[in-house]
Design an enzyme around this catalytic site. Structure first.
Site, PDB file in Angstrom:
ATOM      1  N   CYS A   1      43.845  36.713  42.534  1.00 37.45           N
ATOM      2  CA  CYS A   1      42.470  36.650  41.785  1.00 37.45           C
ATOM      3  C   CYS A   1      41.562  36.195  42.816  1.00 37.45           C
ATOM      4  CB  CYS A   1      42.670  36.112  40.573  1.00 37.45           C
ATOM      5  SG  CYS A   1      43.340  34.408  40.529  1.00 37.45           S
TER       6      CYS A   1
ATOM      7  N   GLU B   1      41.023  32.396  32.780  1.00 37.65           N
ATOM      8  CA  GLU B   1      40.850  32.430  34.075  1.00 37.65           C
ATOM      9  C   GLU B   1      41.120  33.917  34.467  1.00 37.65           C
ATOM     10  OE1 GLU B   1      41.582  33.455  37.682  1.00 37.65           O
ATOM     11  OE2 GLU B   1      43.278  31.967  37.803  1.00 37.65           O
TER      12      GLU B   1
END
Length: 486
Positions: free
Chosen positions: A269, A235
């Site tokens: 993010c 990720e």
């Protein structure tokens, strides 16, 4: 050789505590202990693991104030945001604990016509030992998405946190032990240190590894794991876009985008870094965004930059955009202090500038004027990142969302998917691959095993035998035509 790391309050540089730097042999020992504990953990079955995970959840919840305070001091985020991070983490622990059996139970498959005398099923088995390397921006919520899911699926976990937030990680892991004193050591193990410690975990004998962090570091992790053929979940970075259509609720869109861009000091993010707004409503949207952000103060609404080096990246992106012709609706180079950054809004920078092309990870956002939704979608998709996006429209939201090449989309909101424990999370391209959270996350931390059981023999008609009669061999070409040639 470094022997320890001091954890610092990013707002004051006060030393909060000290953790050891574990070296490769110590990381291998932790992995070996986790492998020994794996048999006990798997023998608990889904009911037992559910009981242990829910006990852990209660332990975290009952001592919430202590953990919230530590998260605030070590990461820098406001206490309210720390409380929200803990709440979402607990929601995910509960969901995975209660749903693992339903999602991962064996499933029957059709054996087909040729093997009608067989039964067929697929089982999902834990990998064994899962390594997790967590980030500093959401030091509880983000690694928890891999850790709780991997544990619920029957794996043991070795967790290496960021060197910027090791005390939160230690508290989190110790809470599992306090909640489950009968469990052997090794179910959830902490290994602290720097990047070398993380590299050691990749080669320490784990069966799968989940990493959250930058794209550049993700490539290194993937390369290290490839040497041992260890599968990975990555990720990675994002450069998430929001599209504001002409029919959007502009005050609501501005409010949501302000939070998505500036929340956690922009160190998210899946936060909003780019906005594409139709020309007919651009000025009204900017006025609404300006009104919201005029009331957003660093140190109150969000904390300092956790990683000092990030200040230089933000400054470079802002300076580059201004030099290239961007209009600064709010803030600018002078907004960047020694610890805190005031909100920065850059209007219509060139698409080629760093503020558009690279992950900024600070409380800045670009707003680009577009002539149509088609142009907005094209620009939103015109980057190698593909983590998340947001769409604001009353009538066209679903149509627009379906055209965005990302792992997640929030409609008339930001970050909504992160709060829903049943939804998967992950990206594509430079944002990584694999999924955490939800059923897909549980499946990610298991491997399949196919079981074919012959229920009864068919004398003289066994296809899988050297004793096949000649007439059956002569029949096979006709069978091919009959079954597949029509």
């Amino acid at each position: 050789m470094t022997t320890h790391i001091d954890s610092l309050d990013p707002a004051t540089n006060e030393v909060l505590g000290r953790v050891p730097v574990l070296h490769p042999e110590e990381v291998r020992a932790a992995t070996a202990q986790a492998r020994t504990a794996a048999r006990w953990w798997q023998d608990q079955g889904y009911p037992g693991r559910r009981r242990h995970l829910l006990a852990w959840r209660r332990q975290l919840a009952r001592h919430a104030e202590e953990l919230i305070d530590l998260l605030h001091r070590e990461n820098g985020k406001p206490r309210a945001d720390a409380a929200l991070e803990l709440l979402l983490s607990l929601e995910h622990i509960e969901w995975t604990a209660k749903n693992a059996h339903r999602v991962l139970r064996p499933t029957k498959r059709s054996p087909g016509l040729l093997t009608r005398n067989f039964s067929a099923r697929v089982e999902r088995l834990p990998f064994g030992v899962v390594g997790v390397i967590g980030p500093w921006n959401y030091p509880l919520y983000t690694p928890n998405g891999s850790i709780a899911t991997a544990l619920a699926a029957g794996n043991t976990v070795v967790f290496k946190p960021s060197e910027y937030t090791p005390l939160v990680a230690r508290w989190y892991v110790d809470a599992f032990t306090r909640a489950n004193p009968e469990a052997p050591p090794g179910i959830l193990t902490l290994v602290t240190g720097d990047g070398q410690t993380g590299a050691a975990l990749c080669g320490a004998g784990v069966d799968k590894l989940a990493f959250t962090g930058s794209t550049a570091t993700g490539r290194k992790v993937m390369g290290a794991c490839a040497e041992q053929l260890v599968p990975v979940v990555l990720e990675l970075g994002g450069k998430d876009a929001a599209i504001v259509a002409a029919d959007a609720d502009l005050p609501a869109a501005a409010d949501a985008i302000a939070f998505g861009a500036m929340g956690n000091a922009g160190q998210t993010c899946v936060g909003i870094e780019r906005v594409y707004v139709e020309r007919s409503v651009r000025d009204r949207f900017l006025a609404e965004l300006d009104e919201v952000l005029r009331g957003v103060a660093p140190g109150i609404a969000y904390g300092p930059m956790t990683m000092p080096g990030q200040l230089d990246i933000v400054r470079r992106h802002v300076d580059d955009a201004i030099a290239a012709g961007a209009f600064t609706m709010l803030g600018g180079s002078d907004s960047i202090g020694t610890r805190y950054i005031e909100p920065v809004v850059l209007v219509d920078p060139p698409h080629t500038c760093a503020a558009i092309q690279e992950e900024t990870f600070g409380p800045t956002v670009t707003v680009t004027t577009v002539e149509s939704i088609d142009e907005a979608v094209r620009l939103a998709n015109d980057l190698p990142y593909g983590l998340a996006a947001a769409v604001f429209s009353r009538r066209r939201a679903r149509e627009i969302a379906q055209q965005l090449d990302t792992g997640q989309v929030s409609v008339n909101s930001v970050l909504g998917f992160a709060a829903i424990a049943s939804l998967p999370l992950g990206g594509r391209g430079h944002s990584g691959f694999g999924r955490i959270h939800g059923p897909e996350g549980l499946q990610e931390f298991t491997r399949t095993r196919a079981i074919a059981t012959q229920r009864f023999p068919i004398p003289g008609i066994s296809l899988l035998s050297f004793r096949r009669p000649p007439w059956l061999d002569r029949l096979l070409p006709r069978l091919i035509t009959w079954l597949h040639g029509r």
